[in-house]
Design an enzyme around this catalytic site. Structure first.
Site, PDB file in Angstrom:
ATOM      1  N   ARG A  63      36.608  55.479  50.031  1.00 23.60           N
ATOM      2  CA  ARG A  63      37.545  55.851  49.181  1.00 23.60           C
ATOM      3  C   ARG A  63      38.992  54.984  49.412  1.00 23.60           C
ATOM      4  NH1 ARG A  63      34.215  57.109  46.168  1.00 23.60           N
ATOM      5  NH2 ARG A  63      33.770  58.895  44.914  1.00 23.60           N
ATOM      6  N   GLU A  73      43.283  53.483  42.682  1.00 21.12           N
ATOM      7  CA  GLU A  73      41.930  52.861  42.489  1.00 21.12           C
ATOM      8  C   GLU A  73      42.071  51.479  41.681  1.00 21.12           C
ATOM      9  OE1 GLU A  73      37.510  53.100  41.722  1.00 21.12           O
ATOM     10  OE2 GLU A  73      38.969  54.025  43.066  1.00 21.12           O
ATOM     11  N   HIS A 103      35.034  48.530  42.129  1.00 23.09           N
ATOM     12  CA  HIS A 103      34.354  49.809  42.545  1.00 23.09           C
ATOM     13  C   HIS A 103      32.906  49.704  41.919  1.00 23.09           C
ATOM     14  CE1 HIS A 103      34.876  54.429  43.184  1.00 23.09           C
ATOM     15  NE2 HIS A 103      33.751  53.987  43.712  1.00 23.09           N
TER      16      HIS A 103
END
Length: 352
Positions: A263, A291, A310
């Site tokens: 993360r 993100e 991601h």
């Protein structure tokens, strides 16, 4: 004389019961998760309309509300709505949640645990593609593949690559693993065939267990100072927020590479950018904080950064592996067997 075999049929085995099941996940996820084979198997395992997917449970449609009231099992995936007290009050027969993905933090609440709902997760199979991505990143980073590919594109001429890449290669380099999670352990396992030294930092793993895994246990500071590659596999918890900050990054040797598939919040990105813009460190980042980096983020253009959106976790056909595991768990529930990969309340403070 041998006795005559008794051909009298014994009592018929009781077939597994078919529990009522409702799918609940984000829009479009079920179409990618389940193929025709899964729909057939699901129909055999449970009483369900596998084409009915609940995207919202707090304010459900009449059709979803009726299915929720009858459901004994929720089959969830990414984007599943939170299972609050109000939702659970509407699901009086619910006994299990089977999550066809990794972390259950986003949709499970304390109410699930206090009501004794059994939970299973496909985290162990979702760990596989993340570990594979990490292995590729480690081997490419030590080989300086990103650097040499960009230089080759620019030069387009004969060049002394052996001189320029004299410090590259995977022979007896040191890889630091932060977090002996499912993914971290799988990365260590995948690294065993290579001639690499493996360090491990995990406060929950003692020296004996680390050695059994094939790693040398060290402090976080020692890992940062001694590793050519650092790869992060710790969970996102208050205690791990910015666990790699300016101090830890400054300990990393010149030319070292930081890989993050966990993360973004585990790394102080401001401190990391300060190191990356100088060119002192390299990075492979599949996750960032936020993100989605803003359009003007240097991460997009720095030559020493490989930035991916991601994608290390299950992607494309790999989602079917998570579906397979989830349906295996549904089958076990229907047969009265314990889950293969249960999630326990005690794990909440040390897992993603």
């Amino acid at each position: 004389m041998h006795p005559t075999p008794d051909n009298t049929p014994g009592p018929a085995e009781t077939p597994p019961r078919r529990p009522a099941l409702l799918l609940s996940m984000g829009p479009g996820i079920a179409d990618r998760l389940l193929d025709a084979r899964h729909h057939i198997r699901l129909a055999a395992l449970a009483r369900t309309d596998s084409r009915l997917v609940a995207h919202e449970l707090a304010d459900p449609t009449p059709e979803v509300a009726a299915a929720l009231a009858d459901a004994e099992v929720l089959l969830t995936c990414w984007g599943a709505p939170r299972l609050t007290d109000r939702v659970l009050d509407s699901a009086p027969r619910l006994r299990a949640v089977v999550h066809a993905a990794g972390s259950v933090r986003h949709h499970l609440t304390d109410a699930c645990w206090t009501r004794g709902i059994a939970v299973a997760s496909a985290a162990s199979v979702n760990a596989l593609p993340v570990a594979e991505y990490t292995l590729a990143a480690i081997l490419f980073a030590n080989k300086r593949v990103l650097h040499s590919a960009r230089r080759y594109r620019t030069l387009r001429a004969p060049h002394d690559w052996h001189h320029e890449l004299s410090g590259a290669g995977n022979y007896r380099r040191t890889v630091g693993i932060i977090g002996a999670s499912r993914i971290g352990r799988r990365v260590i396992e995948l690294l065993h065939p290579f001639d690499l030294r493996i360090l491990l930092y995990d406060p929950y793993v003692d020296a004996a267990e680390a050695c059994r895994l094939g790693a040398t246990p060290v402090s976080l500071g020692t890992l940062c100072a001694d590793s050519d590659i650092i790869t992060v596999h710790a969970p996102q918890l208050p205690a791990t927020h910015h666990m790699l900050g300016a101090r830890e990054l400054a300990l990393m040797p010149d030319g070292a590479t930081l890989i993050n598939t966990a993360r973004g919040s585990l790394i102080d990105e401001t401190a990391l950018l300060a190191e990356l813009v100088t060119g002192r460190l390299h990075a492979v980042l599949d996750v960032t904080d936020p993100e989605l980096p803003p359009p003007d983020s240097p991460l997009y253009d720095l030559p020493n950064v490989l930035l991916t959106p991601h994608i290390a976790g299950s992607l494309g056909g790999e989602l079917h592996r998570m579906a397979d595991r989830a349906l295996d768990e549904v089958a076990r529930f229907a047969s009265g067997l314990p889950f293969m990969d249960p999630v326990h309340p005690a794990d909440r403070n040390r897992s993603a």
